[in-house]
Scaffold this motif. Structure first.
Motif, PDB file in Angstrom:
ATOM      1  N   SER A  17      10.868   4.909  -1.316  1.00  0.00           N
ATOM      2  CA  SER A  17      10.014   3.927  -1.982  1.00  0.00           C
ATOM      3  C   SER A  17       9.267   4.595  -3.121  1.00  0.00           C
ATOM      4  O   SER A  17       8.968   5.791  -3.062  1.00  0.00           O
ATOM      5  CB  SER A  17       9.024   3.383  -0.944  1.00  0.00           C
ATOM      6  OG  SER A  17       7.959   2.701  -1.546  1.00  0.00           O
ATOM      7  N   SER A  54       9.026  -0.286  -5.256  1.00  0.00           N
ATOM      8  CA  SER A  54      10.333  -0.442  -4.610  1.00  0.00           C
ATOM      9  C   SER A  54      10.209  -0.005  -3.169  1.00  0.00           C
ATOM     10  O   SER A  54       9.338   0.799  -2.823  1.00  0.00           O
ATOM     11  CB  SER A  54      11.398   0.394  -5.329  1.00  0.00           C
ATOM     12  OG  SER A  54      11.102   1.772  -5.221  1.00  0.00           O
ATOM     13  N   ASN A  55      11.081  -0.551  -2.323  1.00  0.00           N
ATOM     14  CA  ASN A  55      10.982  -0.274  -0.885  1.00  0.00           C
ATOM     15  C   ASN A  55      12.371  -0.438  -0.268  1.00  0.00           C
ATOM     16  O   ASN A  55      12.698  -1.478   0.268  1.00  0.00           O
ATOM     17  CB  ASN A  55       9.975  -1.253  -0.257  1.00  0.00           C
ATOM     18  CG  ASN A  55       9.694  -0.958   1.202  1.00  0.00           C
ATOM     19  OD1 ASN A  55       9.697   0.203   1.608  1.00  0.00           O
ATOM     20  ND2 ASN A  55       9.458  -1.997   1.989  1.00  0.00           N
ATOM     21  N   ARG A  56      13.176   0.613  -0.367  1.00  0.00           N
ATOM     22  CA  ARG A  56      14.555   0.551   0.157  1.00  0.00           C
ATOM     23  C   ARG A  56      14.600   1.041   1.604  1.00  0.00           C
ATOM     24  O   ARG A  56      14.024   2.088   1.917  1.00  0.00           O
ATOM     25  CB  ARG A  56      15.451   1.471  -0.679  1.00  0.00           C
ATOM     26  CG  ARG A  56      15.873   0.876  -1.986  1.00  0.00           C
ATOM     27  CD  ARG A  56      17.192   0.128  -1.833  1.00  0.00           C
ATOM     28  NE  ARG A  56      17.571  -0.409  -3.131  1.00  0.00           N
ATOM     29  CZ  ARG A  56      18.810  -0.412  -3.593  1.00  0.00           C
ATOM     30  NH1 ARG A  56      19.793   0.085  -2.867  1.00  0.00           N
ATOM     31  NH2 ARG A  56      19.077  -0.928  -4.770  1.00  0.00           N
ATOM     32  N   ALA A 111      15.903   3.304  -4.659  1.00  0.00           N
ATOM     33  CA  ALA A 111      14.443   3.111  -4.775  1.00  0.00           C
ATOM     34  C   ALA A 111      13.991   3.382  -6.212  1.00  0.00           C
ATOM     35  O   ALA A 111      13.155   2.663  -6.757  1.00  0.00           O
ATOM     36  CB  ALA A 111      13.719   4.020  -3.794  1.00  0.00           C
ATOM     37  N   ASP A 124      15.339   0.396  -8.380  1.00  0.00           N
ATOM     38  CA  ASP A 124      14.548  -0.828  -8.194  1.00  0.00           C
ATOM     39  C   ASP A 124      13.195  -0.732  -8.900  1.00  0.00           C
ATOM     40  O   ASP A 124      12.671  -1.732  -9.399  1.00  0.00           O
ATOM     41  CB  ASP A 124      14.279  -1.089  -6.699  1.00  0.00           C
ATOM     42  CG  ASP A 124      15.535  -1.464  -5.929  1.00  0.00           C
ATOM     43  OD1 ASP A 124      16.581  -1.670  -6.573  1.00  0.00           O
ATOM     44  OD2 ASP A 124      15.463  -1.541  -4.682  1.00  0.00           O
ATOM     45  N   ALA A 125      12.627   0.475  -8.893  1.00  0.00           N
ATOM     46  CA  ALA A 125      11.319   0.654  -9.537  1.00  0.00           C
ATOM     47  C   ALA A 125      11.472   0.754 -11.059  1.00  0.00           C
ATOM     48  O   ALA A 125      10.488   0.705 -11.793  1.00  0.00           O
ATOM     49  CB  ALA A 125      10.641   1.912  -8.992  1.00  0.00           C
ATOM     50  N   ARG A 136       2.739  -5.561  -2.354  1.00  0.00           N
ATOM     51  CA  ARG A 136       3.305  -5.823  -3.669  1.00  0.00           C
ATOM     52  C   ARG A 136       2.246  -6.450  -4.570  1.00  0.00           C
ATOM     53  O   ARG A 136       2.140  -6.116  -5.733  1.00  0.00           O
ATOM     54  CB  ARG A 136       4.529  -6.699  -3.529  1.00  0.00           C
ATOM     55  CG  ARG A 136       5.634  -5.972  -2.741  1.00  0.00           C
ATOM     56  CD  ARG A 136       6.971  -6.627  -2.904  1.00  0.00           C
ATOM     57  NE  ARG A 136       7.947  -5.995  -2.029  1.00  0.00           N
ATOM     58  CZ  ARG A 136       8.660  -4.927  -2.356  1.00  0.00           C
ATOM     59  NH1 ARG A 136       8.521  -4.375  -3.534  1.00  0.00           N
ATOM     60  NH2 ARG A 136       9.513  -4.419  -1.512  1.00  0.00           N
TER      61      ARG A 136
END
Ligand code: KG4
Ligand code: ZN
Length: 359
Positions: free
Chosen positions: A20, A30-32, A66, A69-70, A127
């Motif tokens: 993350s 992000s939080n994978r 991660a 996504d970020a 978030r």
């Protein structure tokens, strides 16, 4: 070193591979998470060798994902935070060694995080808003709270004065509460992990159908014990004629689940109330996988009047790397960095030792 406030968190202590990116300890970019649940299901519990291998297969894609996504590259990462322990050592070392590798190759400072301390910090991440209802981009002020960490691996009550100032008040003497949920579920033929299934079935059952003990509830301390409750449950199952006699009998299964859940809830709410009273506090955070429990969430709200209760969003209750990155930010800012010699550690104290969790 970039001053972006971005921390990359890496978590692999049990059966979730997670990474993350969190900004300034609070805003989750992000939080994978790659869950291994299907791989362990047929064994009815986590198999350490399978877990370790699966972490190895997943870690690169999860960390890359991660960052993607970020919308950032490693150039923007100010520090790397990894779970050093407690947990399964073969699982932990995949995350620890991977984090050490990136840190050394890119010259990014590294911090070691204690997994349960990460859970206790999880109410502060989100978030948009945190579990206390604050905007995560706003000012952060810390007020003391009682933190109850309840999951498959741990059941602890702590006084949390700030993210890094934690005093353990009580712990389980044997099984963790989530572990007890998973074990009793197996006894009556339910799938792994049993916690969410028992929770769902309990809603349709009679919580007074079976008389089960409330271990340690009236003891004058904050420790837990769930192994006796599990044994008492097993005895009821035996009296009913064993698993074969119960499977398929929906009413019986629901009543057993409801009775077990009622016992757990009484103990958890009772111990939380005692800790709040002992410390004169009106703030409680319940964290970890069992904090997803619907029955527990309802009971806390109903029975603890006048208490501000923080329950993280479900994605931050179960194992995740956002809580690791979030807490890692404070370690980084305090200069509590780890050397490349740091190792994965199966048991690690929850209270922060002088110098950090890196020794
Ligand atoms: O925090 P977590 O993902 O992993 C550990 O650090 O252990 O928690 C997983 C545990 C499992 O034992 C699972 O059965 C339990 O949390 N759990 C629940 C619920 N959801 C997950 N237990 C009771 N009710 C639930 N709704
Ligand atoms: Zn956990």
């Amino acid at each position: 070193m970039p001053e972006t406030g971005l921390v990359l968190g890496i978590e692999s202590s049990c059966d979730e591979t997670a990474a993350s990116v969190v900004e300034a300890g609070r805003r989750v970019l992000s939080n994978r998470i790659a869950s291994q649940v299907p791989m362990h299901q047929r064994w009815g519990g986590v198999v350490p060798e399978i877990a370790s291998r699966a972490h190895l297969e997943q870690i690169v894609a999860i960390v890359d994902g991660a960052l993607e996504d970020a919308g950032v590259s490693l150039d923007a990462i100010e520090a790397i935070a990894m779970t050093r322990g407690p947990g399964l050592v073969g699982s932990l070392l995949v995350g620890v060694e991977f984090a050490k590798g990136i840190s050394a190759a890119r010259g990014i400072p590294l911090v070691s995080v204690q997994h349960v301390a990460g859970h206790l910090y999880s109410p502060y991440i989100g978030r948009e808003k945190d579990a206390w209802g604050n905007d995560v981009k706003g000012e952060t002020t810390f007020e003391p709270y009682i933190g109850m960490a309840v999951s498959g691996g741990h059941s602890s009550i702590a006084l949390v004065e700030s993210p890094l100032t934690i005093t353990v008040l009580g712990e389980t003497l044997d099984d963790a509460v989530g572990e007890a949920y998973d074990k009793i579920a197996k006894l009556i033929g339910l799938d792994y992990p049993g916690g969410p299934i028992v929770d769902r079935l309990a809603a349709e059952g009679n919580p007074a159908a079976f008389e089960l003990p409330r271990p340690m509830l009236h003891r004058d301390n904050l420790d837990f014990s769930f192994s006796g409750l599990k044994t008492a449950f097993a005895r009821e199952v035996e009296k009913l004629g064993g698993r074969e006699a119960i499977e398929g009998n929906e009413t019986l299964v629901a009543d057993l689940c409801a009775s077990f859940q009622a016992a757990c809830i009484d103990v958890l709410v009772g111990k939380a109330r005692r800790a709040l009273r002992d410390h004169g506090l009106k703030r409680l955070a319940v964290v970890g996988g069992v904090a997803c429990n619907q029955g527990l969430r309802r009971a806390l709200g109903r029975r603890l009047k006048g208490i501000a209760i923080a329950l993280p969003q479900p994605e931050f209750c179960t194992d995740n790397a956002a809580m690791i990155a979030g807490l890692g930010w404070y370690l980084h800012r305090a200069g509590l960095h780890s050397s490349p010699a740091v190792n994965a550690t199966a048991s690690l104290s929850l209270t922060l030792p002088e110098g950090g969790w890196q020794v």
